[in-house]
Write an enzyme that holds these catalytic residues in place. Structure first.
Site, PDB file in Angstrom:
ATOM      1  N   ASP A  43      37.642  14.799  53.533  1.00 52.34           N
ATOM      2  CA  ASP A  43      36.278  15.321  53.470  1.00 52.34           C
ATOM      3  C   ASP A  43      35.331  14.195  53.049  1.00 52.34           C
ATOM      4  O   ASP A  43      35.616  13.418  52.144  1.00 52.34           O
ATOM      5  CB  ASP A  43      36.197  16.488  52.477  1.00 52.34           C
ATOM      6  CG  ASP A  43      34.920  17.295  52.634  1.00 52.34           C
ATOM      7  OD1 ASP A  43      35.024  18.467  53.038  1.00 52.34           O
ATOM      8  OD2 ASP A  43      33.823  16.760  52.363  1.00 52.34           O
ATOM      9  N   ILE A  44      34.193  14.118  53.708  1.00 50.05           N
ATOM     10  CA  ILE A  44      33.251  13.028  53.455  1.00 50.05           C
ATOM     11  C   ILE A  44      32.583  13.181  52.082  1.00 50.05           C
ATOM     12  O   ILE A  44      32.106  12.188  51.513  1.00 50.05           O
ATOM     13  CB  ILE A  44      32.191  12.989  54.588  1.00 50.05           C
ATOM     14  CG1 ILE A  44      31.579  11.618  54.716  1.00 50.05           C
ATOM     15  CG2 ILE A  44      31.131  14.059  54.415  1.00 50.05           C
ATOM     16  CD1 ILE A  44      30.798  11.424  56.014  1.00 50.05           C
TER      17      ILE A  44
ATOM     18  N   ASN B 102      36.432  28.670  53.855  1.00 52.57           N
ATOM     19  CA  ASN B 102      35.112  29.298  53.826  1.00 52.57           C
ATOM     20  C   ASN B 102      34.850  29.915  55.194  1.00 52.57           C
ATOM     21  O   ASN B 102      35.039  29.244  56.219  1.00 52.57           O
ATOM     22  CB  ASN B 102      34.044  28.256  53.491  1.00 52.57           C
ATOM     23  CG  ASN B 102      34.215  27.679  52.100  1.00 52.57           C
ATOM     24  OD1 ASN B 102      34.580  28.389  51.171  1.00 52.57           O
ATOM     25  ND2 ASN B 102      33.966  26.383  51.955  1.00 52.57           N
TER      26      ASN B 102
ATOM     27  N   GLY C 294      30.167  30.884  52.674  1.00 53.85           N
ATOM     28  CA  GLY C 294      29.757  29.515  52.380  1.00 53.85           C
ATOM     29  C   GLY C 294      30.165  28.498  53.432  1.00 53.85           C
ATOM     30  O   GLY C 294      30.191  27.296  53.165  1.00 53.85           O
ATOM     31  N   GLN C 295      30.469  28.966  54.648  1.00 56.19           N
ATOM     32  CA  GLN C 295      30.887  28.038  55.697  1.00 56.19           C
ATOM     33  C   GLN C 295      29.687  27.262  56.229  1.00 56.19           C
ATOM     34  O   GLN C 295      28.688  27.858  56.635  1.00 56.19           O
ATOM     35  CB  GLN C 295      31.557  28.803  56.843  1.00 56.19           C
ATOM     36  CG  GLN C 295      32.092  27.894  57.938  1.00 56.19           C
ATOM     37  CD  GLN C 295      32.822  28.654  59.037  1.00 56.19           C
ATOM     38  OE1 GLN C 295      32.878  29.901  59.014  1.00 56.19           O
ATOM     39  NE2 GLN C 295      33.370  27.932  59.988  1.00 56.19           N
TER      40      GLN C 295
ATOM     41  N   HIS D 148      38.336  25.298  59.649  1.00 59.38           N
ATOM     42  CA  HIS D 148      39.003  24.232  58.890  1.00 59.38           C
ATOM     43  C   HIS D 148      39.501  24.794  57.578  1.00 59.38           C
ATOM     44  O   HIS D 148      38.882  25.690  57.003  1.00 59.38           O
ATOM     45  CB  HIS D 148      38.052  23.052  58.640  1.00 59.38           C
ATOM     46  CG  HIS D 148      36.743  23.437  58.034  1.00 59.38           C
ATOM     47  ND1 HIS D 148      35.722  23.988  58.781  1.00 59.38           N
ATOM     48  CD2 HIS D 148      36.290  23.390  56.760  1.00 59.38           C
ATOM     49  CE1 HIS D 148      34.681  24.239  57.989  1.00 59.38           C
ATOM     50  NE2 HIS D 148      35.014  23.894  56.756  1.00 59.38           N
ATOM     51  N   LEU D 149      40.618  24.253  57.118  1.00 61.87           N
ATOM     52  CA  LEU D 149      41.156  24.580  55.800  1.00 61.87           C
ATOM     53  C   LEU D 149      40.912  23.401  54.886  1.00 61.87           C
ATOM     54  O   LEU D 149      41.199  22.256  55.254  1.00 61.87           O
ATOM     55  CB  LEU D 149      42.662  24.849  55.886  1.00 61.87           C
ATOM     56  CG  LEU D 149      43.123  25.956  56.830  1.00 61.87           C
ATOM     57  CD1 LEU D 149      44.648  26.082  56.765  1.00 61.87           C
ATOM     58  CD2 LEU D 149      42.459  27.278  56.489  1.00 61.87           C
ATOM     59  N   HIS D 150      40.389  23.681  53.690  1.00 65.42           N
ATOM     60  CA  HIS D 150      40.245  22.639  52.673  1.00 65.42           C
ATOM     61  C   HIS D 150      41.529  22.595  51.842  1.00 65.42           C
ATOM     62  O   HIS D 150      41.969  23.628  51.327  1.00 65.42           O
ATOM     63  CB  HIS D 150      39.101  22.966  51.708  1.00 65.42           C
ATOM     64  CG  HIS D 150      37.737  23.017  52.327  1.00 65.42           C
ATOM     65  ND1 HIS D 150      36.812  22.010  52.167  1.00 65.42           N
ATOM     66  CD2 HIS D 150      37.125  23.973  53.070  1.00 65.42           C
ATOM     67  CE1 HIS D 150      35.686  22.343  52.790  1.00 65.42           C
ATOM     68  NE2 HIS D 150      35.848  23.522  53.343  1.00 65.42           N
TER      69      HIS D 150
HETATM   70  P1  5GP Z   1      32.539  24.268  54.858  1.00 69.17           P
HETATM   71  O1  5GP Z   1      31.425  24.470  53.864  1.00 69.17           O
HETATM   72  O2  5GP Z   1      32.078  24.501  56.269  1.00 69.17           O
HETATM   73  O3  5GP Z   1      33.788  25.017  54.493  1.00 69.17           O
HETATM   74  O4  5GP Z   1      32.960  22.761  54.708  1.00 69.17           O
HETATM   75  C1  5GP Z   1      32.547  21.741  55.562  1.00 69.17           C
HETATM   76  C2  5GP Z   1      33.019  20.449  54.946  1.00 69.17           C
HETATM   77  O5  5GP Z   1      32.905  19.439  55.926  1.00 69.17           O
HETATM   78  C3  5GP Z   1      32.198  20.003  53.732  1.00 69.17           C
HETATM   79  O6  5GP Z   1      33.056  19.888  52.597  1.00 69.17           O
HETATM   80  C4  5GP Z   1      31.630  18.653  54.167  1.00 69.17           C
HETATM   81  O7  5GP Z   1      31.620  17.707  53.123  1.00 69.17           O
HETATM   82  C5  5GP Z   1      32.544  18.243  55.292  1.00 69.17           C
HETATM   83  N1  5GP Z   1      31.904  17.421  56.305  1.00 69.17           N
HETATM   84  C6  5GP Z   1      30.705  17.675  56.923  1.00 69.17           C
HETATM   85  N2  5GP Z   1      30.437  16.719  57.804  1.00 69.17           N
HETATM   86  C7  5GP Z   1      31.490  15.845  57.758  1.00 69.17           C
HETATM   87  C8  5GP Z   1      31.761  14.625  58.458  1.00 69.17           C
HETATM   88  O8  5GP Z   1      31.013  14.163  59.303  1.00 69.17           O
HETATM   89  N3  5GP Z   1      32.941  14.008  58.157  1.00 69.17           N
HETATM   90  C9  5GP Z   1      33.803  14.499  57.226  1.00 69.17           C
HETATM   91  N4  5GP Z   1      34.932  13.800  57.000  1.00 69.17           N
HETATM   92  N5  5GP Z   1      33.566  15.644  56.546  1.00 69.17           N
HETATM   93  C10 5GP Z   1      32.413  16.290  56.819  1.00 69.17           C
END
Ligand code: 5GP
Ligand code: ZN
Length: 111
Positions: A29-30, A83, A89-90, A96-98
Site C-alpha cells: 500500500d502506498i 472495505n 470506507g472503500q 482488494h484485501l488489506h
Molecule cells: P480502500 O479504502 O479502497 O479499502 O483502500 C485503498 C487503498 O489503496 C488505500 O490504503 C490507499 O493507500 C491505496 N492506494 C491508492 N492508490 C494507490 C496506488 O496508486 N498505489 C498503491 N500501492 N496503493 C494505492
C-alpha cells in the site's frame, strides 16, 4: 482504462509487488498504516466483495492473504480488511484485501 488498480495490474502504474500469481497481484500500500501493509488484488476487475461471485477466486484471495502474511513474518498476528462500499470506507472501486501487521493493531474499529 480508468481504474487505478487495473492500471497497476497492467503495469501502467508502478507498484512495489511482493507476489504475482495467475489470478492475483500483491503489492505494498502506498500509504502504509502498519509496518506491513499489503494489498491482495485480483487481476480481473471486480468492483468489491458485493460483486464477487467466483468461489475459486474468493478462496485464492484468502489463501494468498495468509501466504503473504506468513512470508512477511507476521507470526504474532495480522489483520485482514475488505472495505466494501461507501459506508465500508472503500476508496478504490476494485476489490482488494488489506493485509496489515507488524505492530499491535488495537481494537477492530476506532469509530
Ligand atoms: P480502500 O479504502 O479502497 O479499502 O483502500 C485503498 C487503498 O489503496 C488505500 O490504503 C490507499 O493507500 C491505496 N492506494 C491508492 N492508490 C494507490 C496506488 O496508486 N498505489 C498503491 N500501492 N496503493 C494505492
Ligand atoms: Zn479495476
Amino acid at each position: 482504462m480508468s481504474c487505478i488498480f487495473c492500471q497497476i495490474v497492467a503495469g501502467e502504474i508502478p507498484s512495489d509487488r511482493v507476489l504475482e500469481t495467475e489470478d492475483l497481484v500483491v503489492f505494498r500500500d502506498i500509504q502504509a498504516q502498519a509496518p506491513t501493509h499489503l494489498l491482495v488484488v485480483p487481476r480481473r476487475h471486480v468492483g468489491s466483495l458485493d460483486e464477487l461471485e467466483d468461489p475459486a477466486l474468493a478462496g485464492e484471495l484468502l489463501v494468498t492473504a495468509g501466504r503473504v502474511a506468513r512470508e512477511a513474518g507476521l507470526d504474532r498476528g495480522w489483520r485482514l480488511i475488505a472495505n466494501t462500499g461507501v459506508e465500508g470506507g472503500q476508496e478504490v472501486p476494485h476489490l482488494h484485501l488489506h493485509v496489515l501487521g507488524g505492530r499491535p493493531l488495537g481494537r477492530m474499529l476506532s469509530a
